[in-house]
Design a protein around this motif. Structure first.
Motif, PDB file in Angstrom:
ATOM      1  N   LYS A 130      59.984  15.249   8.318  1.00 50.92           N
ATOM      2  CA  LYS A 130      58.565  14.961   7.991  1.00 50.92           C
ATOM      3  C   LYS A 130      58.390  13.512   7.519  1.00 50.92           C
ATOM      4  CE  LYS A 130      58.077  18.641   5.223  1.00 50.92           C
ATOM      5  NZ  LYS A 130      59.111  19.609   5.609  1.00 50.92           N
ATOM      6  N   THR A 131      59.384  12.993   6.789  1.00 53.08           N
ATOM      7  CA  THR A 131      59.255  11.630   6.234  1.00 53.08           C
ATOM      8  C   THR A 131      59.112  10.602   7.360  1.00 53.08           C
ATOM      9  OG1 THR A 131      60.682  12.363   4.422  1.00 53.08           O
ATOM     10  CG2 THR A 131      60.260  10.013   4.573  1.00 53.08           C
ATOM     11  N   LEU A 132      59.949  10.730   8.395  1.00 53.51           N
ATOM     12  CA  LEU A 132      59.857   9.815   9.545  1.00 53.51           C
ATOM     13  C   LEU A 132      58.570  10.085  10.327  1.00 53.51           C
ATOM     14  CD1 LEU A 132      61.089   7.621  11.352  1.00 53.51           C
ATOM     15  CD2 LEU A 132      62.305   9.424  12.588  1.00 53.51           C
ATOM     16  N   MET A 133      58.214  11.358  10.477  1.00 50.97           N
ATOM     17  CA  MET A 133      57.004  11.725  11.230  1.00 50.97           C
ATOM     18  C   MET A 133      55.757  11.013  10.664  1.00 50.97           C
ATOM     19  SD  MET A 133      55.262  15.509  11.561  1.00 50.97           S
ATOM     20  CE  MET A 133      54.798  15.641   9.839  1.00 50.97           C
ATOM     21  N   ALA A 134      55.700  10.875   9.328  1.00 47.57           N
ATOM     22  CA  ALA A 134      54.517  10.284   8.687  1.00 47.57           C
ATOM     23  C   ALA A 134      54.340   8.808   9.028  1.00 47.57           C
ATOM     24  CB  ALA A 134      54.604  10.459   7.169  1.00 47.57           C
TER      25      ALA A 134
END
Length: 920
Positions: free
Chosen positions: A111-115
């Motif tokens: 999720k961190t990279l997705m954001a």
């Protein structure tokens, strides 16, 4: 036979499936662009960002139109900066975030990279993007980690954290992407609306926010408003005296309702506490607790009872370094700096015999619901949002989209095991842990309180099982403990905070191991260390997979299904094998409070032996129904809080908007003039009511009021006796004289000084009146509930009376501003001399305390020509008076050390911090 609904879903797919399919063409476009962007140089990637910014900001292209190129550019930058190539599911999740949805992604899916994708895309608009995290550690970690991606794209990234310097904080908010916690964002919004100039404000608007752990921030924390408060009078003695009486109460003196978490005195209890108060001299002879004079005492005895019966050490709070620190019931983390309001925190401090901090009065407040609804567009991400999809849509207008996992989930979720007693349950847990531990399977044990985690820790120690404990007491070691939780044979006990923000990777976390090895011996070559550790890790991971992957064991059900799902979701990341199971007993809080009677009778009929557990899908369904009921009740509580706060929010927006207009305006003479005109009209209407005869007018009262409010001594009595003078003529004449008097003042002070005086007086009056108004609304909110007994709707009553209080506040504000401005005058020469002597005495005292102070640089030459006039109470010395005492307004070296709030010694009429001290 399949039901109609199931059959339709098989044919047409679920609404969620259709949403996921709808973004496939966009993902295909991004993938098709990949070879083109892989061929770009590092500088060309940054140049692409500049080109996209120009197309959006100047060319008017929509963000949707540039999405494929922006995502392709961001994917390539992330691959180079972090060595991570985003999966298609991360691109899909990013698209849903850009569209203003919540992307529900399982733990470990990235999720961190997705954001970074929607954050980069929306930052192209040049209005700033906020990425919101649940704690300061994650805000700093993510800003540093993902900051490499943004730097590769040619964008700036900042982080906001508590106790940060103002200059650094303003710089962080002016970055393209800013990482911050929800608390800090809310508090900065409130602080900004208490500032006295635009330059001092930190935030620059609310364009787009991506909220990580969105369910925790927008649901769990939404029941408690953010409050900025200031100290009031010290009542610590009273708290201690009342606290000493609570242990003397009998069980029949109070009634606890665990479902609603309330405790009240019974009729016998009221009599008993009244008697105890009188015996201890706290309640005067002949006075009852029901008398209006006893309101404060009733408040204190109610809060003391709550502190003793509803708040327990190591559950709702811990005591550390002589301070009562609250524990977040959802994450188990310490909430440093957070305090319970209305004297409850002080009551707990009295109970724990620590220093009692003074009670506070509210200066500004906002709920998370209303803060996050300020954003033009909002998005969120979490592993668990579907259970609260209705609330997200109703309160925030956010849809929830379940993003498929990159690899199928291989975790085995077992049915709950239900025991008769807590003792049998814990013995069963220890046996199960022993069995899994013997084959080397890593185990994550979730508990609901520090007390229970320490009880279980003691049992495991007795059984000879080595383990780590993760709770609020060991907050600092969180990342290290979680990183090791997936290692072969590891046993980790976690209090409702299993791995928040840190992945539990099978075999341990490679990055953490590399950092530790290099920290232990800095002479080692990083590449060699990494190669060795990766080889060791691959070997350990294979052993863990052979042992069955991570085993998540819950020691009881939480009242929210989401918290259970969060714990479960720690196992089975990225297609890893895993197992989860919950152990319950009829003595658990959820089972005891929410209908365990039927279950108890069923277990009795089954004739279960001691130590046996019942395992059945029916038990799971029964529990989920109980949890859904509690979630529904909590949703109603939050909705009710929001309805009341909406009333205040409209008023808050009006006041904060007015403050902003005033700060942005160069000249607020019109605002001050309109206020003055309205005050004149109100005074005339009150003393000379419309449609009345002249003999009914209160002319002496009007003379006094004009003198008091406008500082004008006018021949109103003579005017009233003139032929043809009515209310309109009287209004006109008073208004004309008032305007003339203010024009004279403006000429005497100088236009710039007068504008500054008007602005400061207006802002200070607004803040003062708003604080008083908040207190009145708090009191109204606390009593309006009782109107329900009279068949009147409390919310409707709150709206009506809240609006009347707001009108009254605005009327009072107009009068105060008009009165203060009418009393302001330039200082006489004698007053200036006296003020100068006072300033010089202060400076001599300061210089005596610091004799080696370096001389300050000389003032700008323009300062010498500033007008030697000032507002009352903020005086400035004239040049002659200064010269007589060796003080030179044009020479900063002679000024000593003026305080930031002192008048600037250069003679400008401004405070030092707004003049020569502005850059200090």
């Amino acid at each position: 036979m399949l039901g109609l609904g199931t059959l339709a879903r098989k044919v047409f797919g679920t609404p969620n499936d259709r949403k996921v399919k709808s973004v496939r063409p966009l993902v295909a476009k991004i993938n098709a662009l990949e070879p083109e962007f892989t061929a770009l140089s590092d500088d060309a990637i940054k140049a692409k960002t500049a080109e996209l910014q120009k197309r959006v900001q100047e060319g008017g292209e929509s963000l949707d139109a540039v999405l494929p190129e922006a995502f392709a550019n961001c994917r390539e930058a992330a691959r180079r900066a972090l060595g991570l190539r985003a999966f298609d599911v991360q691109l899909k999740g990013g698209i849903f975030l850009h569209q203003g949805n919540i992307s529900e992604m399982k733990t470990g899916e990235g999720k961190t990279l997705m954001a970074t994708f929607p954050a980069y895309l929306n930052a192209l608009a040049g209005k700033g993007v906020h990425v919101v995290t649940v704690n300061d550690y994650l805000a700093k970690r993510d800003a540093e980690w993902m900051g490499k991606v943004y730097a590769a794209l040619g964008m700036t990234c900042g982080v906001v954290y508590p106790y940060q310097g103002d200059t650094e904080k303003r710089a962080a908010y002016r970055c393209d992407i800013t990482y911050a916690t929800n608390n800090e964002l809310g508090f900065d919004y409130l602080r900004d609306n208490m500032k006295m100039s635009i330059e001092d404000m930190a935030q620059r608007g609310h364009f787009f926010a991506i909220v990580d752990e969105v369910d925790s921030i927008l649901i769990d924390e939404a029941r408690t408003p953010l409050i900025i408060s200031g100290p009031s009078q010290d009542r610590s003695d009273l708290y201690q005296k009342v606290d000493a009486l609570i242990p003397l109460l009998r069980d029949e003196d109070y009634k606890i309702d665990e479902k609603t978490r309330t405790v009240t005195y019974t009729e016998d209890g009221n009599e008993n506490i009244e008697k105890l108060l009188q015996e201890n001299g706290l309640l005067p002879e002949g006075q009852s607790l029901y008398d209006p004079e006893s309101t404060t005492l009733v408040h204190h005895v109610s809060q003391a009872l709550k502190a003793h019966k509803l708040f327990h050490k190591d559950q709702q709070y811990i005591v550390r370094d002589g301070e009562v620190m609250l524990i977040d019931e959802f994450t188990g983390r310490m909430m440093r700096g957070r305090r319970l309001s209305e004297g409850l925190h002080q009551a707990i401090e009295a109970k724990e015999h620590v220093t009692i901090q003074p009670e506070n009065v509210t200066l500004a407040s906002v709920t998370f619901q209303n803060y996050f609804r300020l954003y033009e567009k909002l998005a969120g991400m979490t592993g668990t949002a579907q259970t609260e999809a209705e609330e997200f849509m109703e309160i925030y207008g956010l849809g929830v989209v379940e993003v498929p996992t990159n690899r199928p989930v291989a975790r085995l979720d077992e049915h709950d095991q239900v025991y008769r007693t807590a003792k049998e349950k814990y013995e069963g847990i220890v046996r199960t842990i022993q069995g899994a531990h013997e084959k080397g399977q890593p185990i994550l044990v979730g508990t609901t309180s520090i007390e229970k985690s320490e009880l279980l820790s003691g049992m495991l120690t007795k059984a000879g099982i080595a383990h780590n404990v993760l709770n609020a007491r060991l907050h600092e070691q969180e990342a290290k403990i979680v990183a090791d939780a997936g290692r072969f044979g590891a046993v980790t006990i976690a209090t409702n905070m299993a791995g928040r923000g840190t992945d539990i990777q099978l075999g341990g976390n490679v990055e953490m191991k590399v950092m530790e090895a290099i920290a232990a011996d800095p002479h080692l070559h990083p590449d060699e260390v990494r190669a060795r550790i990766e080889a060791e890790h691959a070997e350990e991971k294979a052993k863990v997979i052979a042992a069955g992957g991570l085993f998540v064991l819950g020691t009881e059900r939480h009242e929210s299904r989401r918290i259970d799902n969060q714990l479960r979701g720690r196992s089975g990341r990225q297609g890893d094998p895993g197992r989860s199971s919950f152990f319950l007993s009829l003595e658990d809080d959820l089972m005891r409070i929410f209908g365990s009677d039927r279950l108890d009778s069923v277990l009795s009929k089954l004739g279960m032996k001691e130590g046996e557990a019942i395992v059945h899908p029916w038990v799971n369904k029964s529990l989920e129904r109980a949890q859904a009921k509690v979630e529904g009740r909590n949703f109603d509580i939050r909705k009710q809080l929001l309805k009341f706060d909406d009333v205040m929010n409209d008023q808050r927006k009006a006041i904060f908007g007015q403050r902003l207009d005033i700060m942005q305006s160069d000249d607020i003479n019109d605002i001050a003039g309109d206020m003055r005109q309205q005050v004149v009209e109100d005074l005339v209407d009150f003393h000379m009511p419309p449609k009345t005869y002249s003999d009914q007018w209160d002319i002496p009262g009007l003379v006094t009021a004009v003198k008091e409010k406008l500082n004008l001594d006018l021949p109103i009595g003579d005017w009233a006796n003139e032929e043809g003078v009515d209310q309109d003529v009287m209004r006109e004449r008073i208004a004309e004289r008032s305007e003339a008097a203010m024009a004279e003042k403006a000429a005497a002070f100088g236009a710039d000084t007068m504008r500054n005086i008007e602005k400061q007086v207006l802002l200070q009056a607004i803040d003062s009146k708003w604080r008083e108004h908040l207190l009145k609304l708090e009191h109204l909110r606390s009593v309006v509930g009782f109107r329900g007994y009279a068949q009147r709707d409390p919310l409707s009553e709150f709206k009506t009376e809240g609006f009347m209080l707001f009108e009254s506040m605005l009327n009072s504000l107009r009068q105060e501003v008009t009165q203060k401005l009418s009393l302001i005058r330039p200082m006489t020469k004698e007053e200036q001399d006296a003020m100068m002597q006072q300033i010089l005495a202060q400076q001599r005292a300061a210089q005596a305390a610091a004799p080696a102070a370096a001389p300050a640089p000389a003032a700008a030459p323009a300062a010498a020509a500033a007008p030697a006039t000032a507002a009352a109470g903020a005086g400035v010395a004239v040049a002659e008076a200064a010269a007589r005492s060796g003080f030179d307004p044009a020479n900063r070296a002679t000024w000593g050390n003026p305080s930031r709030n002192d008048p600037c010694p250069c003679g400008s009429g401004l405070r030092f911090k707004h003049c020569h001290g502005a850059n200090d």
